[in-house]
Structure formats: structure tokens, C-alpha cells
Design a protein around this motif. Structure first.
Motif, PDB file in Angstrom:
ATOM      1  N   UNK A  31      30.277  35.016  30.300  1.00  0.00           N
ATOM      2  CA  UNK A  31      30.152  36.467  30.472  1.00  0.00           C
ATOM      3  C   UNK A  31      30.738  37.200  29.273  1.00  0.00           C
ATOM      4  N   UNK A  33      31.243  41.473  27.685  1.00  0.00           N
ATOM      5  CA  UNK A  33      31.256  42.877  28.095  1.00  0.00           C
ATOM      6  C   UNK A  33      31.531  43.783  26.895  1.00  0.00           C
ATOM      7  N   UNK A  35      33.116  47.668  26.369  1.00  0.00           N
ATOM      8  CA  UNK A  35      33.766  48.835  26.954  1.00  0.00           C
ATOM      9  C   UNK A  35      34.023  49.870  25.862  1.00  0.00           C
ATOM     10  N   UNK A  97      32.453  32.857  37.564  1.00  0.00           N
ATOM     11  CA  UNK A  97      32.961  32.238  38.785  1.00  0.00           C
ATOM     12  C   UNK A  97      31.995  31.123  39.166  1.00  0.00           C
ATOM     13  N   UNK A 104      38.218  34.798  40.445  1.00  0.00           N
ATOM     14  CA  UNK A 104      37.919  35.704  39.337  1.00  0.00           C
ATOM     15  C   UNK A 104      38.621  35.236  38.068  1.00  0.00           C
TER      16      UNK A 104
ATOM     17  N   UNK B  31      37.682  42.975  45.304  1.00  0.00           N
ATOM     18  CA  UNK B  31      38.456  41.853  45.828  1.00  0.00           C
ATOM     19  C   UNK B  31      39.325  41.195  44.766  1.00  0.00           C
ATOM     20  N   UNK B  32      39.540  41.883  43.663  1.00  0.00           N
ATOM     21  CA  UNK B  32      40.366  41.333  42.587  1.00  0.00           C
ATOM     22  C   UNK B  32      40.994  42.513  41.875  1.00  0.00           C
ATOM     23  N   UNK B  93      37.734  44.743  40.597  1.00  0.00           N
ATOM     24  CA  UNK B  93      36.376  44.239  40.443  1.00  0.00           C
ATOM     25  C   UNK B  93      35.938  43.538  41.713  1.00  0.00           C
ATOM     26  N   UNK B  94      34.653  43.362  41.830  1.00  0.00           N
ATOM     27  CA  UNK B  94      34.098  42.530  42.882  1.00  0.00           C
ATOM     28  C   UNK B  94      33.754  41.176  42.265  1.00  0.00           C
ATOM     29  N   UNK B  95      33.240  40.261  43.069  1.00  0.00           N
ATOM     30  CA  UNK B  95      32.843  38.965  42.524  1.00  0.00           C
ATOM     31  C   UNK B  95      31.498  39.136  41.809  1.00  0.00           C
ATOM     32  N   UNK B  97      29.412  39.431  38.721  1.00  0.00           N
ATOM     33  CA  UNK B  97      29.537  39.652  37.285  1.00  0.00           C
ATOM     34  C   UNK B  97      30.950  40.043  36.862  1.00  0.00           C
ATOM     35  N   UNK B  98      31.835  40.221  37.825  1.00  0.00           N
ATOM     36  CA  UNK B  98      33.244  40.503  37.541  1.00  0.00           C
ATOM     37  C   UNK B  98      33.422  41.751  36.689  1.00  0.00           C
ATOM     38  N   UNK B  99      32.600  42.772  36.936  1.00  0.00           N
ATOM     39  CA  UNK B  99      32.730  44.006  36.171  1.00  0.00           C
ATOM     40  C   UNK B  99      34.012  44.726  36.565  1.00  0.00           C
ATOM     41  N   UNK B 100      34.836  45.036  35.576  1.00  0.00           N
ATOM     42  CA  UNK B 100      36.110  45.697  35.842  1.00  0.00           C
ATOM     43  C   UNK B 100      35.944  47.212  35.837  1.00  0.00           C
ATOM     44  N   UNK B 102      38.455  50.351  35.520  1.00  0.00           N
ATOM     45  CA  UNK B 102      39.827  50.581  35.107  1.00  0.00           C
ATOM     46  C   UNK B 102      40.355  51.928  35.599  1.00  0.00           C
TER      47      UNK B 102
END
Lengths: 118, 112
Positions: A31, A33, A35, A97, A104, B31-32, B93-95, B97-100, B102
Motif C-alpha cells: 500500500x 498513500x 497526503x 492486512x 492494521x 477500528x484502529x 482508520x478502518x480495515x 485499505x487502512x486509510x488514515x 488525522x
């Protein structure tokens, strides 16, 4: 082990110019990203990729395009720069994951590209 | 729409004191919940993280407290040191793609 490397570190553009920011990671992460960080707003996700050849929009994708032709690289493009795109841009990467990594995974960040649009 | 709200924006603490930063979230699918630390001119780095099935996680001088019913979590830094002076971001984030997502960030200054 370099981790996540961003180039360039600084850049000044004029309104309407185009440029590409490069992100490279050597951790074999699936993955990646992009930002942007603006004062008082934290970091906001622009685009992301869950694997080579795939990209998806994040929270603030307008005015940006991305490509991930190789697993280790993730490019962020500005086709026609605007002053509102003045920001610090951060790239990050992480493992996905999966069976071997059921929880995570932490995102590893580069040191940023400081971009000013005049 | 800010899904994760962080306070305070800035915080000054004396050396040896306790630094407390708070965050609140809206999306119950998160969940994270990680905390990132950022020094000037550097990218954020993961400090500590928690999942909602526990109420507290401690790593050295750093502790996350999590209140699922209130949808709030906080970072406590015990025995704060000048080297802890940095900007701290909470995230969620959720599970998948684990997009954060902030929070806005807190600039912490520890006075010697």
C-alpha cells in the motif's frame, strides 16, 4: 535501508505549471498513500494505491493525478498548479492486512516535499 | 467534515509533568487508533496505537486511554521531557485499505 524517499524536497511553481512528485519505498510494501499537510488541518489523504497498477481517490483528490506503474514507486502529478495547492506533501507506505499480518499495519512516511505555488 | 477532532492545538508542559492530548471521533466503523509524532522538517512516525477491544495501552512513558462508548481516546505522556517537544497527531482508520483520518495536530512544548 532508506525507507520512504520523496523527491524533490522543495519546489516553487508558478500558477498553471505542472510537475510530478516522486515517492519511492524499499520495504516491499503493497500500500502507498499521498497526503497533504496544511496548518490546523492535520494530514488529508489525496490518493492511495493498494497495489501495482491500482489507484483510488482519497479525501481531497481534485487537481491531482497519480500513477503506480511499479510496486516501489508512487507518483503524484499536478497538471495545472494553483495557489491552493501550496502545501507540504507526504508519501507513506505500509504492508497490507493479510494472513501473515492480520492487524492494521503502521504507515511509514517520507520527510515531505514543500511545494509553493505563486 | 472533520471526522477526528483533536485538542488542544498547542500545549506547554513543564519537564517532568504529564502531557495529555485528546481526540474524539464520529465514525463507529473505525477500528484502529494510532498516534503519530512529528518533528520539524520530518514526516510523522508511529508512536503508539490501540484497537477498540482494549481500554488502555502503555508503552514506556506513553499511554493511550480509549473510551469506546464516548468515542474518545487520549494520549498521556508521563514524565515529559524536552525531547518530547513535537507535533502529535491522532488518527483513525478502518480495515481494508487502512486509510488514515488525522486529527488537526497538537504542538507540544516541554519547558526545561
Amino acid at each position: 535501508n532508506a525507507g520512504v524517499t520523496q523527491t524533490p524536497k522543495f519546489r516553487v511553481l508558478k500558477t498553471g505549471q505542472s510537475m510530478t512528485l516522486l515517492c519511492a519505498q524499499d520495504m516491499n510494501h503493497e500500500y502507498m498513500y499521498w497526503y497533504r499537510q496544511d496548518p490546523g488541518m492535520g494530514l488529508r489523504l489525496i490518493h492511495y494505491s493498494v497495489g501495482e497498477g491500482t489507484t483510488a481517490k482519497g479525501e481531497v483528490p481534485d487537481g491531482y493525478n497519480v500513477s503506480r506503474l511499479k510496486k516501489q514507486n508512487f507518483l503524484l502529478g499536478l497538471e495545472s498548479a494553483a495557489p491552493s495547492q501550496t502545501s507540504v506533501y507526504f508519501c507513506a507506505s505500509s504492508y497490507r492486512i493479510g494472513q501473515a499480518t492480520p492487524s492494521n499495519q503502521p504507515q511509514h512516511f517520507g520527510d515531505g516535499t514543500r511545494l509553493s505555488i505563486l | 467534515q472533520q471526522q477526528v477532532k483533536q485538542s488542544p492545538q498547542s500545549l506547554i508542559v513543564q519537564k517532568g509533568g504529564i502531557s495529555i492530548i485528546n481526540c474524539a471521533y464520529e465514525n463507529t466503523a473505525f477500528d484502529y487508533f494510532p498516534w503519530y509524532q512529528q518533528f520539524p522538517g520530518k514526516g510523522p512516525a508511529l508512536l503508539i496505537a490501540i484497537r477498540p477491544d482494549v481500554s488502555e495501552k502503555k508503552e514506556g512513558r506513553f499511554t493511550i486511554s480509549f473510551n469506546k462508548s464516548a468515542k474518545q481516546f487520549s494520549l498521556h505522556i508521563m514524565d515529559s521531557q524536552p525531547g518530547d517537544s513535537a507535533t502529535y497527531f491522532c488518527a483513525a482508520s478502518t480495515r481494508g485499505a487502512q486509510k488514515l483520518v488525522f486529527g488537526q495536530g497538537t504542538r507540544l512544548t516541554i519547558n526545561p
